[in-house]
Design an enzyme around this catalytic site. Sequence first.
Site, short mmCIF file in Angstrom:
data_model
loop_
_atom_site.label_atom_id
_atom_site.label_comp_id
_atom_site.label_asym_id
_atom_site.label_seq_id
_atom_site.Cartn_x
_atom_site.Cartn_y
_atom_site.Cartn_z
N ASP A 146 36.94 75.64 36.80
CA ASP A 146 37.89 76.92 37.18
C ASP A 146 39.44 76.58 36.98
O ASP A 146 40.21 77.86 36.71
CB ASP A 146 37.95 77.22 38.50
CG ASP A 146 36.12 77.28 38.97
OD1 ASP A 146 35.29 77.78 38.22
OD2 ASP A 146 35.94 77.46 40.29
N GLY A 181 37.53 69.80 43.38
CA GLY A 181 38.42 70.58 43.02
C GLY A 181 39.13 70.79 44.51
O GLY A 181 39.25 69.85 45.32
N GLU A 209 33.70 86.45 37.16
CA GLU A 209 32.90 86.68 38.13
C GLU A 209 33.57 87.34 39.29
O GLU A 209 32.92 88.03 40.23
CB GLU A 209 31.83 85.50 38.53
CG GLU A 209 32.80 84.45 39.02
CD GLU A 209 31.87 83.14 39.47
OE1 GLU A 209 30.77 83.18 39.22
OE2 GLU A 209 32.78 82.14 39.77
N GLN A 228 27.98 77.15 31.16
CA GLN A 228 29.32 76.69 31.12
C GLN A 228 29.78 75.39 31.49
O GLN A 228 30.81 74.85 31.21
CB GLN A 228 30.38 77.89 31.74
CG GLN A 228 30.25 79.26 31.26
CD GLN A 228 30.75 80.33 32.30
OE1 GLN A 228 31.72 80.80 31.96
NE2 GLN A 228 29.89 80.46 32.92
N ARG A 229 29.06 74.67 32.42
CA ARG A 229 29.23 73.51 32.98
C ARG A 229 28.37 72.45 32.35
O ARG A 229 28.55 71.17 32.88
CB ARG A 229 29.05 73.68 34.57
CG ARG A 229 29.68 74.41 35.51
CD ARG A 229 29.82 74.34 37.00
NE ARG A 229 28.74 73.89 37.51
CZ ARG A 229 28.27 74.32 38.95
NH1 ARG A 229 29.19 75.44 39.34
NH2 ARG A 229 27.66 73.81 39.43
N ARG A 262 27.86 70.27 47.91
CA ARG A 262 28.92 70.90 48.55
C ARG A 262 29.38 70.70 50.02
O ARG A 262 29.70 71.48 50.65
CB ARG A 262 28.99 72.60 48.38
CG ARG A 262 29.02 72.77 46.73
CD ARG A 262 29.27 74.31 46.56
NE ARG A 262 29.30 74.76 45.00
CZ ARG A 262 30.35 74.64 44.44
NH1 ARG A 262 31.50 73.90 44.67
NH2 ARG A 262 30.52 75.09 43.15
O1 F6P Z 1 33.64 75.83 40.96
C1 F6P Z 1 32.97 75.88 39.79
C2 F6P Z 1 31.86 76.95 39.69
O2 F6P Z 1 31.09 77.06 38.73
C3 F6P Z 1 32.63 78.33 39.94
O3 F6P Z 1 33.09 78.95 38.84
C4 F6P Z 1 31.50 79.08 40.61
O4 F6P Z 1 32.09 80.10 41.25
C5 F6P Z 1 30.75 78.13 41.52
O5 F6P Z 1 31.31 77.02 41.21
C6 F6P Z 1 29.30 78.30 41.49
O6 F6P Z 1 28.94 77.21 42.69
P1 F6P Z 1 27.41 77.12 42.83
O7 F6P Z 1 27.34 75.78 41.70
O8 F6P Z 1 27.58 76.43 44.09
O9 F6P Z 1 26.49 77.89 42.39
#
Ligand code: F6P
Length: 375
Positions: A137, A112, A232, A301-302, A76
């Site tokens: 998202d 994104g 969330e 979910q990812r 990030r």
């Molecule tokens: O943008 C995708 C996402 O999974 C969001 O739904 C969630 O709020 C965020 O990333 C979580 O971020 P990280 O992977 O930095 O914990």
Amino acid sequence: MATPRRVGILTAGGDSPGLNAAIRAFGKAAIGTYGMEVVGFRDGFRGLAENRKVRLEKKALSGILTVGGTILGTSRDKPHRMLVDGEIRDMTGAILEVCRKEHLEGLVCLGGGGTAKNALRLGRAGLNVLTLPKTIDNDVVGTDATFGFATALEIATDAIDRLHSTAHSHHRIIVAEIMGHRAGWLTLGAGLAGGADVILIPEIPYRVSSIAAAIKDRVRKGSNFSIVAVAEGARNVDDARALAAAEARASRARDLVAKETALAEILLLEVQHQGNTLRLASQLEQLTGLESRVSILGYIQRGGTPSPIDRLLATRLGTAAADLVAAGTYGVMVAARGDATEPVPLADVAGRRKPVPADHSWVASARNVGTCLGD
Ligand code: F6P
């Protein structure tokens, strides 16, 4: 023989199903159709700033279509505010230098809304950039959909389906927390598809009393269990009002002190929001007398193989990106529009979010099947 055109590619922000499918599609089209060279950079903008490159030849692009995550790694990190040797530095100059040294004519960034913002900054600094919309998202403006969303929707829906077993067997309330950052697409979609009894999204602030009344009404009618799908980012009416006020103060702020103060307030509200789903479950237990449990779906979910819909979307967008690079079109995000793809100026995308509109058909359908939306 003419020197081949060289293009860089990176993945930034949270990992998302379909990233590898998009890398593969872009790479295969750029190399196979247009004879370009493709250079991948590891771990998002950080790897670019540090020139951690990997040459993506045809072989590296094989066998990755169905693989979850990203073969390039991600982060990030922001180009203009990167933690380096213990201090925050602007790495824009270093990035431009890497691109010059590597003879890159352009850079493709898969990410994104935040990635679009970072890419736009690099574009304004003189780099040829292009982005592809990915995120579970689904909150990127200018595109019908983002890749990753369809897969996450399937996973979250499957979770709601499975949670029904325990909810009805034990006569419990099960509160399932679903990701989505500040948007309710994933929760609303999975809640609707999975038949959740209550769906709570950031766009519709809730009242705990309304939720409890809806659950008690179900008990009266013979259903002594309930599934609550909560995003969330969903907040009760008071918390949502406080956040909106702090955000308005931040955007109105004229001087640095006012801005910093408002941003600190927002941060505090975010910290206070942590654990909200657990608090909600315990409030509902007290108000309804039904035992309550929480399931936080989190990173499940990812993860894993992208769904066919995400593979198709990522492939369409990836090949369209190669077409745009070949034509020398930069400064855009490749958007999905119906069956087609379209370049959308990055300035129209960056820093904006796509919330669920109040009049969206999913909202209307949820209300029409008797789902409580907490308002
Ligand atoms: O943008 C995708 C996402 O999974 C969001 O739904 C969630 O709020 C965020 O990333 C979580 O971020 P990280 O992977 O930095 O914990």
